[in-house]
Structures are given as structure tokens and as C-alpha cells.
Enzyme design. Sequence first.
Site, mmCIF file in Angstrom:
data_model
loop_
_atom_site.group_PDB
_atom_site.id
_atom_site.type_symbol
_atom_site.label_atom_id
_atom_site.label_comp_id
_atom_site.label_asym_id
_atom_site.label_seq_id
_atom_site.Cartn_x
_atom_site.Cartn_y
_atom_site.Cartn_z
ATOM 1 N N PHE A 153 1.001 -1.290 -0.077
ATOM 2 C CA PHE A 153 -0.134 0.176 0.082
ATOM 3 C C PHE A 153 0.923 1.275 -0.086
ATOM 4 C CE2 PHE A 153 -2.466 3.480 1.678
ATOM 5 C CZ PHE A 153 -3.645 3.640 0.958
ATOM 6 N N ASP A 239 9.388 2.667 1.537
ATOM 7 C CA ASP A 239 8.071 3.508 2.073
ATOM 8 C C ASP A 239 8.051 3.417 3.476
ATOM 9 O OD1 ASP A 239 5.821 4.736 2.906
ATOM 10 O OD2 ASP A 239 4.781 3.821 1.076
ATOM 11 N N LYS A 268 2.611 10.441 7.671
ATOM 12 C CA LYS A 268 1.987 10.004 9.031
ATOM 13 C C LYS A 268 2.465 10.564 10.354
ATOM 14 C CE LYS A 268 -0.849 6.147 7.583
ATOM 15 N NZ LYS A 268 -0.665 5.525 6.262
HETATM 16 C C1 LIG Z 1 -0.999 5.674 4.874
HETATM 17 C C2 LIG Z 1 0.221 5.111 3.964
HETATM 18 C C3 LIG Z 1 0.283 5.813 2.642
HETATM 19 C C4 LIG Z 1 -0.525 6.949 2.219
HETATM 20 O O1 LIG Z 1 -0.391 8.174 3.110
HETATM 21 P P1 LIG Z 1 -1.637 9.130 2.569
HETATM 22 O O2 LIG Z 1 -1.178 10.317 3.496
HETATM 23 O O3 LIG Z 1 -2.840 8.709 3.330
HETATM 24 O O4 LIG Z 1 -1.675 9.546 1.344
HETATM 25 C C5 LIG Z 1 1.334 5.314 1.805
HETATM 26 N N1 LIG Z 1 2.216 4.466 2.153
HETATM 27 C C6 LIG Z 1 2.023 3.888 3.562
HETATM 28 C C7 LIG Z 1 3.035 2.913 3.808
HETATM 29 C C8 LIG Z 1 1.089 4.110 4.190
HETATM 30 O O5 LIG Z 1 0.929 3.622 5.540
#
Ligand SMILES: *Cc1c(COP(=O)(O)O)cnc(C)c1O
Length: 409
Positions: A153, A239, A268
Amino acid sequence: MRRSCIEDKSEGLAEGVIEMFSSQEEVFEKEKRYIMQTYKRPRIVLKAGKGSKVTDFAGNEYIDCVAGIAVNAVGYSHPVVVNALREQAGKLMHASNLYYTEPQVNLAEKLSEISGMHKAFFCNSGAESVEAALKLATKMTGKTGFIAAEGSFHGRTLGSLGVTFGTKFRSAFEPLLQKGTKFVRYNDAPAIRNAIDENTAAVILEPIQGETGVIVPSDGYLREVREICTEKGVLLILDEIQTGFGRTGRWFGKEHDGVEPDIMTLAKALGAGFPIGAMLATEGIEFEASEHASTFGGSPLACTAALASIKVIEDEQLVERSRDLGAYFREKVREEGIDSNPVVKEIRGRGLMIAIELTMSCGEIVAKALERRILINCTSDNVIRLVPPLVISKEEIDTVISVLCEVVK
Ligand SMILES: *Cc1c(COP(=O)(O)O)cnc(C)c1O
């Protein structure tokens, strides 16, 4: 009734701005009428938070193991964060990137110090930092192919969706702008070696897969991927949007395997609840003039929130706390025998990023926990994900575990 969180001599000036409702039913009705129905929410209205607890409309207090989806790492209303934001808001909130501002430079320096990366590009969310990473990898290599993992994700914008695995996220939007990503099994380094071809710009991975249900790879996986990327001359993007800032018991998830990516994405927990994202890269990997930009990215207010949050994480040793309390949680859960309950398939995680995988859908357990004033959430339908504020106390963890014991039974 209306109340401002700013209790000083300017109280009252927000009258007519911060309007509160007289019943929560009215909130539910208007939400349905005026907001696109993209979210399925439990019927509670959150009004306030302090530490690791939130309070709803009726005044009920909950221990929060969701923390705004791993965002509120330093807890709610931390005085250092609140005061820093108040002071900066009264000075300069936004100036655009047409001018220099001090908080942005300070934050970039701080991020470089704690991450070992070189330079930063600031944006406003996780998906945007992934967008920046995909663009930068393409620009640096002249190639447009990406390799991502099954279960990944990385966000929901049209670019980041291209490296996000789940059909539930993608199907309504195919064919995507970012096409042709090769998805390989997570935790399988040879699969990455096999997937790399002459069009591969980069491999993008989460150090621990979050949304898919806190999937922790084997020790050595990221190191092996790092070696393959170096050998083949493709970039490695990690990420760390969910795993960053102490969540896994280290500042960043990459440290568990001692790897250095070429590009790293953050959001986040970075801003303690204030929206901010960042993409970091190693020396020599960078955008040049006009190649990328953001109107709001790295605003003085957002950067101040991040600086305050990092200061709290350092001063209160929240990284170590996450490591120790995570270990305590997992040990205690075993002591209480939750893991031997037939509906529990596996308990896993690192630091305060914890998953309880069930053999059934977790909706009922989430609802029962809510009745007992614990907020938990469900990823992948059958995985309870616990990502509480890192300031949560041992006693609160004990309460969470005893409620989990009860509701799992
Ligand atoms: C939450 C998340 C995203 C997306 O972040 P948003 O601020 O919702 O766009 C991307 N990568 C990871 C691993 C995430 O947990």
C-alpha cells in the site's frame, strides 16, 4: 455549546467559526448529506484527546489504539506541540516556497540527522511523497518501470495507486496512469532479482507492510534487496510512511536490517497530527530547479509541528519506549493466552506496530471493544491492527489486553 482549545485572552474570537452541534444525530445526518460516503465509521463523534485517550460527544473516554492511523505518535494535545503550533501560527503559517523560511531548513537538517539521508523534498501527505519518489526515480534513471510487492500500500493518487497492490483500491480506476508495475511476493528477494528488467527504475517496499496487516519480513530480506538493487543499478525506495518515527521500536523500519535506501518516503507521524509529508534521498539523487514543487509543502506551521514532534520523541525517549512496550504487549498477550484462542491465528509486529490476525472477520471484535471504550481497527478484514500513541502507559496496555481477552472470548 462551543469551546475553543485555545484558552487565553483571545478566547471568544473563534465565535461563529468553531461551531459545535447540539446532538450527535445531527452530525451523522449532515455528514451523510454533505460528505461523499467514502468512509465507513462507527457512530461516535470524537471531540477531544489527551495523551493516548480520546473523548466522544457524550463524554465517554476511550483508550486509542488507532492513533489517527499511526499518526498521533506523541499522543493528543502534547503541550510542546500545541505551544509550538500556537506560537508559529501567530507568526507565519504559510509563505509558499518562493521564499526561504527557517522551520523548513531546520526540519530538513533534523531529518537528515535522524535518518542518515541527505536532502528533503517537502509535501503534504503520504501519497504525495510517493508521487515525488516515483517521479524522482524516473528522472534519475530515465526509466518508468517499478517493482512493488504483493500486498503493498503506497497511496491512492493515480501515480501511487500504480504501485499499490489491492484490486479493491485499483479496480474502478483501471487502466491507471502508472501502468506496468511488476508485483512480486513480499519477503522474496530472488523474485525481485527475476523481475528487474531494462526498464526498471526502482523497487518500492514497505519495511513492514502496514495496511495489509502488519507483515514483518524475515531478517535479512531488505539487506538482500538492497544488494540486488545496487548490483543491478536500480533504485531502492523504502516507504516509511507508517513505520517511521519510532513506530517499530527504531526511528525507522530500515534500521532493523541496517539498510540505506536511495529514496525514503515519510508522512503519518511526521507532523504529530498536522499534515506534512517528506521525501528524502541520498547524495546525488535530487530534483533540480522547477522539476517538482508544492504550494503548501514544508510550510512554517507544518515544519514546526514536525520539529516539535521529533523533539518530544527524543526528550521522552519514545523510540525506546515503543520497543519496550511492544515487547511487553506481545509477552503479556501470550501470558493471558489470547494467542491460544482458536479465533486467533497469529500475533505479530515490531515495537508498537502490532497485529492480531484472526481466523474470522474482525468487525464484531472491533465493535465490542468500542463498547468497552477501546479504539482498535481492522485492516485486511481479519487483522486487528494496534498502533497506539507511543506515549501509552503500561496500565493502559493492561486495560487494552484485558478487554481484548474478554471480547475475543
Ligand atoms: C498511509 C500510507 C500511505 C498513504 O498516505 P496518505 O497520507 O494517506 O496519502 C502510503 N504508504 C504507506 C505505507 C502508508 O501507510
